[in-house]
Design a protein around this motif. Structure first.
Motif, PDB file in Angstrom:
ATOM      1  N   LEU A   3       0.839  -1.200   0.000  1.00 32.32           N
ATOM      2  CA  LEU A   3       0.000   0.000   0.000  1.00 32.32           C
ATOM      3  C   LEU A   3       0.878   1.255   0.000  1.00 32.32           C
ATOM      4  O   LEU A   3       0.800   2.086   0.888  1.00 32.32           O
ATOM      5  N   THR A   4       1.711   1.335  -1.000  1.00 28.77           N
ATOM      6  CA  THR A   4       2.537   2.540  -1.097  1.00 28.77           C
ATOM      7  C   THR A   4       1.672   3.611  -1.758  1.00 28.77           C
ATOM      8  O   THR A   4       1.011   3.337  -2.753  1.00 28.77           O
ATOM      9  N   PHE A   5       1.692   4.779  -1.184  1.00 30.42           N
ATOM     10  CA  PHE A   5       0.895   5.848  -1.767  1.00 30.42           C
ATOM     11  C   PHE A   5       1.737   6.615  -2.785  1.00 30.42           C
ATOM     12  O   PHE A   5       2.870   7.001  -2.491  1.00 30.42           O
ATOM     13  N   THR A   6       1.176   6.821  -3.980  1.00 29.47           N
ATOM     14  CA  THR A   6       1.904   7.550  -5.024  1.00 29.47           C
ATOM     15  C   THR A   6       1.880   9.056  -4.701  1.00 29.47           C
ATOM     16  O   THR A   6       1.066   9.492  -3.874  1.00 29.47           O
ATOM     17  N   PRO A   7       2.731   9.859  -5.372  1.00 30.19           N
ATOM     18  CA  PRO A   7       2.680  11.316  -5.145  1.00 30.19           C
ATOM     19  C   PRO A   7       1.273  11.873  -5.415  1.00 30.19           C
ATOM     20  O   PRO A   7       0.806  12.766  -4.709  1.00 30.19           O
ATOM     21  N   GLU A   8       0.567  11.319  -6.424  1.00 27.01           N
ATOM     22  CA  GLU A   8      -0.809  11.802  -6.710  1.00 27.01           C
ATOM     23  C   GLU A   8      -1.726  11.502  -5.520  1.00 27.01           C
ATOM     24  O   GLU A   8      -2.576  12.305  -5.163  1.00 27.01           O
ATOM     25  N   ASP A   9      -1.530  10.301  -4.950  1.00 32.17           N
ATOM     26  CA  ASP A   9      -2.360   9.929  -3.791  1.00 32.17           C
ATOM     27  C   ASP A   9      -2.092  10.875  -2.621  1.00 32.17           C
ATOM     28  O   ASP A   9      -3.009  11.304  -1.923  1.00 32.17           O
ATOM     29  N   GLN A  10      -0.811  11.199  -2.418  1.00 35.92           N
ATOM     30  CA  GLN A  10      -0.453  12.097  -1.306  1.00 35.92           C
ATOM     31  C   GLN A  10      -1.085  13.471  -1.523  1.00 35.92           C
ATOM     32  O   GLN A  10      -1.597  14.097  -0.599  1.00 35.92           O
ATOM     33  N   GLU A  11      -1.047  13.892  -2.788  1.00 35.56           N
ATOM     34  CA  GLU A  11      -1.607  15.214  -3.116  1.00 35.56           C
ATOM     35  C   GLU A  11      -3.126  15.185  -2.903  1.00 35.56           C
ATOM     36  O   GLU A  11      -3.715  16.126  -2.369  1.00 35.56           O
ATOM     37  N   PHE A  12      -3.737  14.050  -3.273  1.00 34.07           N
ATOM     38  CA  PHE A  12      -5.178  13.871  -3.069  1.00 34.07           C
ATOM     39  C   PHE A  12      -5.504  13.960  -1.573  1.00 34.07           C
ATOM     40  O   PHE A  12      -6.435  14.638  -1.151  1.00 34.07           O
ATOM     41  N   ARG A  13      -4.670  13.294  -0.757  1.00 34.59           N
ATOM     42  CA  ARG A  13      -4.887  13.319   0.697  1.00 34.59           C
ATOM     43  C   ARG A  13      -4.834  14.763   1.234  1.00 34.59           C
ATOM     44  O   ARG A  13      -5.666  15.173   2.031  1.00 34.59           O
ATOM     45  N   GLU A  14      -3.851  15.518   0.739  1.00 34.54           N
ATOM     46  CA  GLU A  14      -3.723  16.914   1.186  1.00 34.54           C
ATOM     47  C   GLU A  14      -4.983  17.707   0.850  1.00 34.54           C
ATOM     48  O   GLU A  14      -5.480  18.497   1.649  1.00 34.54           O
ATOM     49  N   ARG A  15      -5.480  17.468  -0.392  1.00 29.23           N
ATOM     50  CA  ARG A  15      -6.677  18.224  -0.822  1.00 29.23           C
ATOM     51  C   ARG A  15      -7.880  17.882   0.044  1.00 29.23           C
ATOM     52  O   ARG A  15      -8.640  18.753   0.439  1.00 29.23           O
ATOM     53  N   PHE A  77      -9.759   8.987   1.253  1.00 31.68           N
ATOM     54  CA  PHE A  77     -10.881   9.874   1.579  1.00 31.68           C
ATOM     55  C   PHE A  77     -11.542   9.428   2.891  1.00 31.68           C
ATOM     56  O   PHE A  77     -11.735  10.230   3.808  1.00 31.68           O
ATOM     57  N   ASN A  78     -11.847   8.115   2.978  1.00 34.37           N
ATOM     58  CA  ASN A  78     -12.508   7.624   4.197  1.00 34.37           C
ATOM     59  C   ASN A  78     -11.617   7.817   5.425  1.00 34.37           C
ATOM     60  O   ASN A  78     -12.090   8.144   6.504  1.00 34.37           O
ATOM     61  N   GLU A  79     -10.309   7.609   5.235  1.00 35.87           N
ATOM     62  CA  GLU A  79      -9.386   7.791   6.365  1.00 35.87           C
ATOM     63  C   GLU A  79      -9.372   9.245   6.824  1.00 35.87           C
ATOM     64  O   GLU A  79      -9.401   9.529   8.027  1.00 35.87           O
ATOM     65  N   GLU A  80      -9.341  10.152   5.863  1.00 38.79           N
ATOM     66  CA  GLU A  80      -9.303  11.580   6.236  1.00 38.79           C
ATOM     67  C   GLU A  80     -10.599  11.996   6.927  1.00 38.79           C
ATOM     68  O   GLU A  80     -10.587  12.770   7.882  1.00 38.79           O
ATOM     69  N   MET A  81     -11.735  11.467   6.432  1.00 42.27           N
ATOM     70  CA  MET A  81     -13.018  11.781   7.071  1.00 42.27           C
ATOM     71  C   MET A  81     -13.016  11.252   8.508  1.00 42.27           C
ATOM     72  O   MET A  81     -13.487  11.911   9.427  1.00 42.27           O
ATOM     73  N   ALA A  82     -12.472  10.039   8.674  1.00 43.55           N
ATOM     74  CA  ALA A  82     -12.430   9.446  10.012  1.00 43.55           C
ATOM     75  C   ALA A  82     -11.505  10.252  10.922  1.00 43.55           C
ATOM     76  O   ALA A  82     -11.832  10.521  12.080  1.00 43.55           O
TER      77      ALA A  82
END
Ligand SMILES: Cc1cc2nc3c(=O)[nH]c(=O)nc-3n(C[C@H](O)[C@H](O)[C@H](O)COP(=O)(O)OP(=O)(O)OC[C@H]3O[C@@H](n4cnc5c(N)ncnc54)[C@H](O)[C@@H]3O)c2cc1C
Length: 392
Positions: A3-15, A77-82
């Protein structure tokens, strides 16, 4: 498991994080003890806010108004909401009916039903279980007979979550009695304002009534509301159930972790014989066990996601996750009762209840966790057959 997060995923998490920090009112946070009515209002408002922010349906295809994001982004998304302690929303439409309509719905059905779900304008409930059909769902007896271009429905459903609040219900009805039971079932969408429908909330041990009985008496439903083919509804229902069991708990490890932090606070703030319960060695052991269990659960969830990212269907792992977290939750809330000691007998509206009686509520509600979406015994049967290879 990778479950390595790509740079796009990291950027998505920030948003996501930035948006939720700006848009989630402090008083809407999920951990605040509140009445059922308050919870409903907040869930509805939150669904609308997500829509306005463009976050209504992360993994829905773009053509249906979703973001077309990956499963990993749904997890993020679900993790950030949690993490933000955001409300979970009213999920039956988005989480269960939507994905079913992508696969089996007609273009008209998709155009009519998907946009109001996304906007949070229409609330859906699930009408599958009946008094004599739960684990053995295919035994259902609510009868539907074709009359011209309508189905005429008679019978009863039970345990429909949010039924009293719902505008529509996706239901299973029996349209054929003379074939093996799985083959005579039809999947239909029912407008709950249709004459002949009665929704009756069930009072629960928690003091709320979010499950309902739904009675159908000569209810006429247009045939255009059938999803998939007549008598082939079992296969449609399996898609709905797969979605109920597979992505629903993506944010749960973090929600449980938050809950555990609150449990540790309860232990710090509750005294027995003049000393905080957090100093009691037995309570400390049990808290540590709960932390280990939540961490293990997180890895079960990650493993499930990993296999889905590899293109595998959600299978018996989903049963493992469901079984594990539901029983873990019961142990955790039992520990809260042990920490509260004699106060654990006080329910929500008692002015002496600790933390506004919220742990009592959680404790009582957790009894349902090992029944909803398939009981523990049923999950163990699935694991025994599909993972351990034991005979039926
Ligand atoms: C919180 C909650 C929300 C729910 N929401 C909905 C909803 O929105 N819509 C909906 O349609 N339904 C809903 N349900 C119903 C739920 O799906 C059923 O309760 C569940 O499938 C179990 O069915 P049952 O209650 O009829 O129990 P039964 O199937 O009658 O089971 C009774 C007992 O027998 C055991 N048992 C049954 N079969 C086996 C077997 N083969 N092997 C071993 N043991 C077995 C069970 O484990 C259980 O202990 C909800 C239930 C709960 C608790």
């Amino acid at each position: 498991m990778d479950l390595t997060f790509t740079p796009e995923d990291q950027e998505f998490r920030e948003r996501v994080r930035e948006w939720v920090q700006k848009n989630l009112p402090e008083e809407w946070k999920d951990s605040i003890p509140r009445t059922q009515e308050e919870r409903e209002i907040i869930n509805r408002q939150w669904d609308k806010k997500l829509y306005e922010g463009g976050w209504a349906a992360i993994a829905w295809p773009k053509e249906y108004g979703g973001m077309g994001a990956t499963l990993i982004q749904q997890l993020i998304f679900n993790e950030e909401m949690a993490m933000a302690d955001a409300p979970e929303g009213l999920m039956h439409g988005k989480g269960m009916l939507g994905p079913t309509l992508f696969k089996f719905g007609t273009e008209e059905q998709k155009k009519k039903h998907l946009p109001p779900i996304l906007r949070g304008d229409v609330v859906w409930c699930q009408g599958f279980s009946e008094p004599n059909a739960g684990s053995d769902l295919a035994a259902l007896q609510t009868r539907a007979v074709i009359d011209g271009d309508h189905l005429v429905i008679n019978g009863q459903k039970v345990w429909s979550t949010w039924g009293y609040l719902a505008d529509w219900c996706f239901a299973l009805v029996r349209t054929e009695n003379t074939v093996p039971k799985h083959r005579g079932i039809t999947y239909v969408m029912i407008d709950l304002k249709t004459p002949g429908v009665t929704v009756r909330p069930l009072d629960q041990i928690t003091g709320v009534h979010d499950f309902c009985e739904i009675f159908f008496e000569d209810v006429r439903v247009p045939l255009e509301n059938v999803v998939g083919e007549i008598n082939r509804g079992w296969y449609v229902a399996m898609t709905t159930l797969t979605h109920e069991r597979s992505t629903a708990y993506l944010g749960h490890p973090i929600r449980f972790r938050n809950q555990l932090e609150r449990l540790a606070d309860l232990a710090r703030n509750t005294k027995r014989n003049g000393r905080p319960m957090s100093e009691d060695p037995v309570i400390r052991q049990k808290l540590a066990r709960s932390f280990i269990e939540v961490e293990s659960f997180k890895h079960i969830v990650y493993r499930t996601i990993s296999s889905r990212v590899r293109g595998e269907e959600p299978g018996a792992e989903a049963s493992m996750a469901k079984l594990y977290y539901s029983e873990m939750l019961q142990r955790m809330t039992e520990l809260a009762m042990e920490i509260e000691g004699p106060y654990s007998q006080l329910v929500r509206n008692s002015k002496w209840a600790l933390v506004e009686g919220d742990w009592q509520y959680q404790f009582l509600y957790a009894r349902a966790a090992t029944i909803a979406a398939g009981t523990s015994e049923v999950q163990r049967n699935i694991l025994a057959e599909h993972i351990l290879g034991l005979p039926r």
